[in-house]
Motif scaffolding. Structure first.
Motif, short mmCIF file in Angstrom:
data_model
loop_
_atom_site.label_atom_id
_atom_site.label_comp_id
_atom_site.label_asym_id
_atom_site.label_seq_id
_atom_site.Cartn_x
_atom_site.Cartn_y
_atom_site.Cartn_z
N ASN A 130 0.83 -1.19 0.00
CA ASN A 130 0.00 0.00 0.00
C ASN A 130 0.87 1.25 0.00
OD1 ASN A 130 -2.68 -0.98 -0.03
ND2 ASN A 130 -2.52 -1.55 2.12
N ALA A 131 0.46 2.23 -0.78
CA ALA A 131 1.20 3.49 -0.84
C ALA A 131 0.23 4.60 -1.23
CB ALA A 131 2.32 3.40 -1.87
N PRO A 132 0.43 5.81 -0.72
CA PRO A 132 -0.40 6.93 -1.15
C PRO A 132 -0.20 7.21 -2.64
CG PRO A 132 0.81 7.46 0.87
CD PRO A 132 1.38 6.18 0.34
N TYR A 133 -1.26 7.66 -3.30
CA TYR A 133 -1.13 8.06 -4.69
C TYR A 133 -0.05 9.13 -4.80
CZ TYR A 133 -2.43 9.41 -9.42
OH TYR A 133 -2.40 9.69 -10.76
N GLU A 134 0.65 9.14 -5.92
CA GLU A 134 1.87 9.93 -6.06
C GLU A 134 1.68 11.42 -5.82
OE1 GLU A 134 1.48 10.02 -10.96
OE2 GLU A 134 3.18 9.05 -9.98
N THR A 135 0.47 11.95 -6.03
CA THR A 135 0.24 13.38 -5.80
C THR A 135 -0.24 13.69 -4.39
OG1 THR A 135 -2.00 13.21 -6.69
CG2 THR A 135 -0.24 13.81 -8.24
N LEU A 136 -0.51 12.67 -3.60
CA LEU A 136 -0.96 12.88 -2.22
C LEU A 136 0.23 13.03 -1.28
CD1 LEU A 136 -3.74 11.84 -3.31
CD2 LEU A 136 -4.02 10.70 -1.11
N THR A 137 0.08 13.90 -0.30
CA THR A 137 1.06 13.95 0.78
C THR A 137 0.74 12.84 1.77
OG1 THR A 137 -0.23 15.42 2.20
CG2 THR A 137 1.19 16.46 0.53
N ASP A 138 1.71 12.53 2.62
CA ASP A 138 1.46 11.53 3.67
C ASP A 138 0.33 11.97 4.59
OD1 ASP A 138 3.43 9.96 2.63
OD2 ASP A 138 4.84 10.20 4.29
N TRP A 139 0.21 13.26 4.84
CA TRP A 139 -0.83 13.75 5.74
C TRP A 139 -2.21 13.61 5.13
CZ3 TRP A 139 0.53 14.03 10.53
CH2 TRP A 139 1.87 14.29 10.84
N GLU A 140 -2.32 13.85 3.83
CA GLU A 140 -3.59 13.62 3.14
C GLU A 140 -3.95 12.14 3.16
OE1 GLU A 140 -3.43 17.32 -0.08
OE2 GLU A 140 -2.39 15.42 -0.50
N SER A 172 6.39 5.61 3.48
CA SER A 172 5.09 6.10 3.97
C SER A 172 4.34 5.05 4.79
CB SER A 172 4.20 6.57 2.81
OG SER A 172 4.83 7.58 2.05
N HIS A 173 5.05 4.04 5.27
CA HIS A 173 4.37 2.92 5.95
C HIS A 173 3.72 3.36 7.27
CE1 HIS A 173 3.50 -1.23 6.92
NE2 HIS A 173 4.10 -1.10 8.09
N TRP A 174 4.26 4.39 7.90
CA TRP A 174 3.70 4.83 9.19
C TRP A 174 2.23 5.23 9.05
CZ3 TRP A 174 1.69 9.73 10.02
CH2 TRP A 174 1.95 10.69 9.03
N VAL A 175 1.85 5.71 7.87
CA VAL A 175 0.46 6.12 7.64
C VAL A 175 -0.50 4.97 7.92
CG1 VAL A 175 -1.18 6.75 5.80
CG2 VAL A 175 1.04 7.91 5.95
N TYR A 176 -0.08 3.75 7.60
CA TYR A 176 -0.96 2.59 7.67
C TYR A 176 -1.03 1.96 9.05
CZ TYR A 176 -0.94 3.39 2.72
OH TYR A 176 -1.08 3.98 1.48
N TRP A 177 -0.27 2.48 9.98
CA TRP A 177 -0.43 2.12 11.40
C TRP A 177 -1.15 3.24 12.15
CZ3 TRP A 177 0.70 -2.50 13.78
CH2 TRP A 177 1.42 -3.42 13.02
#
Length: 237
Positions: A122-132, A203-208
């Motif tokens: 899993n990864a954020p879409y390339e134009t998204l920031t980690d916060w979004e 960006s793995h921290w987003v998913y925890w």
């Protein structure tokens, strides 16, 4: 059934349920072998793999297959403090086993997916920031956990037929809505297994953090709003 046997049953059910879910999801999103993969394909695979796990093991452990669902269960007294580590450890081991099995049966040339990420990572879409991306995961997990809490609510007892299918379709629609944003994980171990096997923790921290916050928001809201209403209603009858 003794307490030890109950814990062993919970551990085995959560391990096998999580492993099954990860294997099905990751094989379902392997490009090349699967051909062109649409968002509908991915969403159905995600939702129906959850449905399968609940159908197989829901009557044994509740088929949480997700640490933030187990956290919610602890907060509303569905499980005990003794059981929570059994759930989470089994889920982590299950996600590693499920992804490992998928890796064993997948040729090397299919292990890197566009855009240069490992299979099923899993990864954020390339134009998204980690916060979004974090915001998306919080919102999706809040919706998911509210639905799960509703299935545990005794007032909803007459509407519990086909729970596995209902939760599966909910996961599917959440993936349809936001899978292109973040992969619609809503589950730390869903993201952890693929990240470990692909050694891809960007960006793995987003998913925890996102699913944990979402679970807390949903559980606190449900417990101190809707479940309190039930208690007060009983008191005044």
């Amino acid at each position: 059934m003794s307490k030890v046997q109950k814990l062993v049953n919970i551990a085995l059910a959560e391990f096998l349920g999580t492993a099954s879910m990860l294997f099905l999801v990751c094989t379902g999103c392997t490009s090349g072998i699967q051909g062109t993969i649409s968002s509908l394909h991915l969403s159905l695979c995600s939702g129906l793999s959850v449905m399968a796990a609940i159908q197989m093991f829901g009557h044994i452990s509740g088929a949480h297959i997700n640490p933030v669902v187990s956290l919610a269960a602890l907060m509303v007294d569905e499980i005990s403090y003794l059981e929570i580590p059994v759930y989470i450890v089994s889920q982590v081991l299950g996600c590693l086993a499920g992804c490992g099995l998928q890796k064993m049966v997948t040729p090397l040339q299919h292990e890197i997916q566009y855009p240069g990420r490992g299979i099923c990572v899993n990864a954020p879409y390339e134009t998204l920031t980690d916060w979004e991306a974090l915001g998306v995961e919080i919102i999706l997990t809040t919706i998911l956990v509210l639905a799960v809490l509703a299935t545990w609510d005794k007032r909803n007892g007459n509407n519990m037929d086909s729970v596995a299918l209902r939760i599966g379709f909910l996961v599917g629609v959440l993936n349809l809505a936001a899978g292109s944003y973040t992969g619609a994980s809503m589950n730390p171990v869903r993201s952890f297994g693929p990240a470990v096997w692909s050694n891809d923790f960007r960006s793995h921290w987003v998913y925890w953090v996102g699913p944990t916050i979402g679970s807390l928001i949903a559980t606190i809201t449900y417990k101190y709003s809707f479940l309190r209403v039930e208690v007060h209603t009983r008191e005044y009858k």
